[in-house]
Every structure is written in C-alpha cells, then in structure tokens.
Write an enzyme that holds these catalytic residues in place. Structure first.
Site, PDB file in Angstrom:
ATOM      1  CD  GLU A   1      -4.249  -6.178   2.567  1.00  9.94           C
ATOM      2  OE1 GLU A   1      -4.983  -5.484   3.298  1.00  9.94           O
ATOM      3  OE2 GLU A   1      -3.036  -6.002   2.467  1.00  9.94           O
TER       4      GLU A   1
ATOM      5  CD  GLU B   1      -3.124  -1.044   2.078  1.00  8.49           C
ATOM      6  OE1 GLU B   1      -2.945  -0.397   3.124  1.00  8.49           O
ATOM      7  OE2 GLU B   1      -4.185  -1.637   1.813  1.00  8.49           O
TER       8      GLU B   1
HETATM    9  C1  GLA Z   1      -4.480  -2.747   4.741  1.00  9.08           C
HETATM   10  C2  GLA Z   1      -3.120  -3.349   4.971  1.00  9.08           C
HETATM   11  C3  GLA Z   1      -3.144  -4.545   5.860  1.00  9.08           C
HETATM   12  C4  GLA Z   1      -4.119  -4.391   6.999  1.00  9.08           C
HETATM   13  C5  GLA Z   1      -5.471  -4.090   6.431  1.00  9.08           C
HETATM   14  C6  GLA Z   1      -6.588  -4.087   7.420  1.00  9.08           C
HETATM   15  O1  GLA Z   1      -5.093  -3.119   3.586  1.00  9.08           O
HETATM   16  O2  GLA Z   1      -2.442  -3.661   3.787  1.00  9.08           O
HETATM   17  O3  GLA Z   1      -1.843  -4.736   6.339  1.00  9.08           O
HETATM   18  O4  GLA Z   1      -3.680  -3.385   7.838  1.00  9.08           O
HETATM   19  O5  GLA Z   1      -5.394  -2.849   5.779  1.00  9.08           O
HETATM   20  O6  GLA Z   1      -6.730  -2.901   8.111  1.00  9.08           O
END
Ligand code: GLA
Length: 673
Positions: free
Chosen positions: A308, A155
């Site tokens: 995710e 991210e």
């Molecule tokens: C993001 C991050 C994860 C986790 C999720 C859930 O997508 O990439 O590591 O923290 O949020 O909050």
C-alpha cells in the site's frame, strides 16, 4: 519454482494495483472499474480486506454472491486477486454477541466499535470466528482462477489487556521460563518485593502506580507480537490446507514497534509493506528508503511487496498535502529500486464516505479525467517496461542493526539514564549519511548472519542478548569493521545490567570501560577535538570512558571530562571497532561514518553524485539495473554511469553520463562484464 516465482510470472513482472473495495459500490461501478483497470495496466488487486460484515452479515449466514461476481469479473479482465481474509474488521454482531473480543486498553477500558482491528488476538472466540470465515473463503475460492495470493488480515497490531490475553500470556511465560524461579530471576522480582509464587498471580501489565517492572513489560511486548503472529499462522495454515502453491502474506507497516517483523517474516512468502511517506517532510524519502532496505532484508534479500501507498494525499494527519506531480512515480520507483516487486495502493477508487473519504486513490473523486489517474496510467505503462527487473536482487557490504528487542528496551520502559531515546531517529541518523553517499545497505537483526559484510553499524544497542553479542564480536574478530554508538551492550536479554562495568557486553570489543553514563543537561554543549585537528561539538550524552586497549580518535576539549575519549578506535582480532560515546554534531558524525566505511574498503558505486539523486542497483547474472532518481524539484543532475547501457524507461542507449531533470528518473540496464 517458489510460490513467489509463480506469482511473478503470472503478473508478468511487477504487480500493479491496489486495495479494491467493491462492497462499497454498485455493480455498474465494478464494470467501470475493470475497464479503467485495464486502461491503467492494473494486473493485481487486494480484495475484501475489510469485507467480513458484507460476507457474513449474520453469524453463519454467508453472502458470497457479490464476491463470486467480482472474482469472475476481475479474472475475465486479466486482474489477479490477492484475496484477503477479512479478519481485521470483526462485524458488529460479533462484538455484540461476544463483547469480550474487544481489546481492553492498558488503562482497563475497552475500545468501542467503529474502527477496525478491534479484537484481542488472544481471544479464543475471535480466533474461532476468524478461522471460520477464513475456512469459508478458502473452501470457496482456493481454486478460483483469479486467486493469485492470500492477504491474511490487515496490519496486525492491537495490544490487548484482556483476561484472555492474561491466560495466553501465562501460557507463553510458562513455555519460556518453565518454572517460576526462572521467571522471578529474569524479572528481578526481589526488587520492590514482587516475587510470584503461583502462575495465576501473573497478570497482563495494567498501569501500575508508578513504573512498570521493565522485564515484565518487555516480555509482554514479545508476547503480544507472538500472540498476533499466532493469529496470522492459524489463518495461513487454513488457506494452505486447501492449496499449497499460492503465496501467503500479510501487510506490515513502516517503523511499526508492536510486532517483531524479524520473527514474522519467515512465516510469509513475501514481506509486504504499507507506507505513506509524508510529502510535507523534505526527507521522508530517506526514511522510506530505510524501510525498503529493511523489507528487502527481512527475507534475506528476496524481493518484497509494496502493498500500500497513496497516489497523492492521505487523510490521517492534521495537514495532508498532495504528492506533487511526478512524486508518486518517483516514490514508486524508489521502492522498486530497493527490491519491491509490486507497486500497490490504498486504494483503487476513493470512498465516498467513511473515515478515509479524503484519502487519495488510483481513481480519485474527480474520476479518470484527473492528474492522478493520468499519472497512474503512465506509471502502469512504465512498470511494463521495467518487467525484466522484477525478481532481481541486490548486494551490499554494509549492514545496519535494527532489532525490535533493542527498540523495546530503549523505548518501552522507564528508568534509563535518560528516557527520551528515539530508536528510529537514531537509526536514521546512522543510515542517512550512507544513503547520501549512495552506499547500498542491508538491515540485520541481532540473530542475522554477518559474514558477508565488511561493515556493521550498531546504533544504540542498549539491550542485546548473548547470541547477538557473540555474532557482533565474532564479526569483528574475523576482520569486520563495527561502528557502534553509545549506550550499547548495557543489558542482557532479560533487561538486566551486565556485570563488570559498562558496556558489559562490548567492553573488550570497544577496548574501554565506562565508569558512568553522563546524559547532558538541556542546552549543554561540549567541544570535541579529533586527533587530526578537527573540532566538533557534541550534545545530549557523554560517557566517563576509560581506555583499555582502545585509543582515542577524538577527545573532549572542555568540561569535566576534558581529555577523556569521545570516540574510540579499537583493533579487535582482525577487525576494527569505532565506538562513538557522544552525540556528535551531524556533519562530524557523517564524516566519521564515511571515513569508517572507506577505511573498511567498501566499494563506492557512485562518486560525485549529488545527495538529492538516489542511486540504487538491482541485478541478476546477466544485467545490472541502475536506478537514478532525482528527488529535487528544482535541481537537475548529471550522473556518470559506468559503461554503455539502455534506459529502460525511454528505450534509449546511454553511455557515460545520464542527465536527469528535476524529479527525473532513469533505470539503466548494463550488461554484466
Ligand atoms: C493502512 C490500511 C488501509 C488504509 C491506509 C490509509 O495502511 O491498511 O486500510 O487505512 O492505511 O490510511
């Protein structure tokens, strides 16, 4: 065969699994994990996303033993690995050795340690250490049989106002402008006497006394996205240098304003999305659908990766409600319906401690004997049934413009006629009526090819460069229909008002000149009469618009602009343009969108299907796969399907009509005629 084709055949269809963080657990748990992964049908995990401190506990001292063991264990159990470079989580020792890697905030204060993404992407030191751990991982695992994909960092997102960022910003600006005169011109620095005479005078835009120079700010957004992208590319090229046949990606976020994903996507083998639609919001599946369409479009219609999502509740908001029974399955199918070739979760096993200990997981705190794990296992079985759908694509005759430059123009700077635009809300306002009518929609940027579409929807494109203007204009001239909303075409790529009156870029296109923008006062409401006799109300925005070649589809019935056009129709070349100069009440706007799309001859695949049933089609040369997803928890639905087919979820033959229970789903395979 592309790298992604190879990946798909390796996982035999859809990838199913999640972030796996074995560094948080004892080896005995790993063995239980793989046993449960097999039970659930997991075939892929993202491994080591934040494991830098566990892999390099001291500078230059590596502890790969545990990862070796986990990689072997996963491979032995048929689980492919999407191996992460752990560079989103620089270890504490790095920040002690080199505190300058911490990103400095806009107000000049550094962030503290204790979260992640605490790095300045321009820092040469951060980049050097990141390259080093990436090289070590690639050296060790490039040819490990479990390796199926590289997950570069996580991210990407930090914005940094550090000295290193300033150096990199100047380099970026020199490359863009060549000489200072060009920069001064583009930034209009004669205004308020900001003329630069030496490159070294240019700094990152720390908070000024009042408003920021809008073009400096805009360039800093563009630069930050590019600086992050440089980090991604550097790591990607390292792993590629060891082995060229493994797909490489990084995970993006939903509606993320700080990185221009159109620029990033070509650098990846697949676009990948992390998304957490809020189960407490009744329409979160609609904005999720838009993001799915965007992610499919980022790489020209190729399948994308749902990297995710949550199995149930998250822990990041004030109130984190569960996904009620059936909703996780439905949400997963909704992503697949719009082109996802994977269903992955954050995370495999719920963490006992740390910031996200209440974030749900595939294996929750209550263990495998739980509703969540049962739903996960059921989903795993269904994904196997749907395997033929993986790799298929979809077609659409409607495109909607979603552009980061346009977003930054509207939201990153002050000094507009009104300063409360929400670009994403505006985009959703335009997308929702199309979603409710089950029209397939692609998402395009200002640089996308448009020839294959019949309708282009342009929501509040305030800032658009000459190339974007040219493409949209040509699209209409060649026979396309453009539905454009107010405050579009106003400034050029340098955020400078286009000459010859508003809407500079689109005056000919919309067939009207705008004398002034008239933002509405709070609570002001206007009556608008349509040519066919309907009356609607409008709020928020009006334009003192003077028709040239255009005609009024609707005009104000009251107020100082009474009689002036509120909705304009213009014939342009072989095309048609509908320009909406005010914020129409939603029902009237929806009707206008529907009429415009129908008039353009867009094929309607699903008529008479209630709005709570999401309908979406993927396919290949032989078959169409029709996804029917009932988002209502109370209402059933009866949906006509054109022809005879098979519901892949039940294996049953279907003909004519499909009955869906509340939260029910069907995926109908129809042979192409
Ligand atoms: C993001 C991050 C994860 C986790 C999720 C859930 O997508 O990439 O590591 O923290 O949020 O909050």
């Amino acid at each position: 065969m592309t790298r992604m084709d190879a990946f798909r055949s390796r996982v035999k269809g859809f990838a199913f699994g999640g972030d796996y963080n074995p560094e948080q657990w004892e080896p005995a748990v790993w063995r239980e994990d793989v046993r449960l992964m097999r039970e659930a049908g997991v075939n892929a995990v993202s491994l080591g996303v934040f494991a830098w401190a566990s892999l390099e506990p001291e500078p230059g001292k590596y502890t790969f033993g545990w990862l070796d063991e986990v990689m072997d264990l996963l491979h032995d159990n048929g689980v492919s690995v999407n191996l992460a470079t752990p560079t989103a989580a620089p270890p504490v020792w790095l920040t002690h050795l080199h505190p300058e890697v911490f990103p400095i905030r806009e107000d000049g204060q550094p962030f503290g340690f204790g979260n992640r993404l605490h790095y300045d992407p321009s820092s040469p030191i951060y980049r050097e250490y990141a390259a080093n751990i990436t090289t070590k991982l690639a050296e060790r695992y490039s040819f490990h049989p479990a390796l199926a994909m590289w997950h570069i960092s996580n991210e990407y997102g930090p914005t940094a106002y550090n000295e290193a960022a300033a150096v990199n910003f100047r380099r970026w600006l020199r490359r863009k402008y060549g000489d200072l005169d060009a920069l001064n011109e583009a930034w209009t620095t004669r205004f308020w006497g900001q003329i630069y005479t030496d490159w070294d005078q240019i700094d990152v835009p720390h908070i000024p006394r009042t408003w920021m120079n809008p073009t400096r700010r805009l360039d800093f957004k563009r630069f930050t996205s590019d600086a992050l992208l440089e980090c991604y590319i550097a790591e990607r090229d390292i792993v590629r240098s060891f082995r060229d046949d493994i797909p490489v990606m990084t995970n993006f976020m939903r509606f993320f304003r700080h990185a221009d994903y159109w620029k990033w996507a070509p650098e990846e083998d697949a676009a990948a999305l992390d998304i957490y639609p809020n189960p407490a919001e009744a329409d979160s599946h609609v904005s999720a659908a838009f993001n799915y369409d965007l992610f499919r479009s980022l790489k020209g219609g190729q399948p994308w990766m749902l990297m995710e999502q949550s199995s149930s509740a998250v822990s990041q908001w004030k109130l984190n409600v569960v996904k009620e029974p059936g909703r996780m399955r439905l949400g997963s199918l909704a992503a697949m319906a719009r082109g996802a070739d994977s269903v992955m979760f954050f995370q495999w096993r719920a963490s006992r401690g740390g910031q996200e200990r209440f974030h749900s997981a595939m294996v929750p705190h209550s263990g495998p004997d739980s509703r969540t794990f049962r739903e996960i296992t059921d989903l795993g079985r269904e994904l196997e049934l749907l395997a033929p759908v993986a790799g298929t694509t979809s077609r659409s005759e409607i495109a909607i413009l979603f552009d980061w430059d346009g977003w930054w123009g509207l939201e990153e700077v002050f000094g507009l006629p009104r300063n409360d635009f929400s670009y994403t809300d505006t985009v959703m306002r335009h997308y929702t009526p199309l979603w409710e009518r089950h029209y397939p929609v692609d998402v395009v940027s200002a640089a996308s090819a448009l020839e294959s579409y019949k309708v282009l929807v342009v929501p509040n494109a305030y800032l658009i460069d000459d190339e974007g203007v040219r493409r949209i204009t040509e699209f209409a001239r060649n026979g396309g229909t453009v539905l454009m909303s107010f405050f579009s075409g106003v400034v050029d790529g340098d955020n400078r008002v286009r000459p010859n009156g508003y809407p500079g870029a689109f005056r000919e296109l919309i067939g009207a000149k705008i004398d002034e923008y008239w933002p509405a006062r709070p609570h002001e409401e206007f009556a608008v009469d349509f040519a066919d006799g309907r009356r609607a109300s409008a709020t928020w925005w009006r334009e003192d618009l003077h028709l040239e070649t255009g005609t009024a589809l609707a005009a104000y019935a009251d107020g100082l602009l009474a009689g002036r056009a509120a909705v304009v129709e213009n014939r342009y070349g072989a095309g048609r343009v509908v320009y909406v100069a005010t914020l129409l009440e939603q029902a009237a706007f929806d009707a206008l969108v529907a009429e415009t799309v129908e008039a353009a001859g867009v094929r309607r695949h699903f008529e008479g299907v209630p709005a709570h049933v999401e309908c979406s089609v993927r396919g290949d040369d032989a078959y169409e796969y029709v996804f029917l997803l009932n988002h209502s928890g109370e209402l059933g639905a009866s949906v006509p399907v054109g022809g005879e087919g098979t519901d892949l979820l039940t294996g049953e033959a279907v003909s004519g009509q499909v009955e869906l229970e509340p939260l029910g789903a069907a995926v109908i395979r129809l042979a192409r005629a």
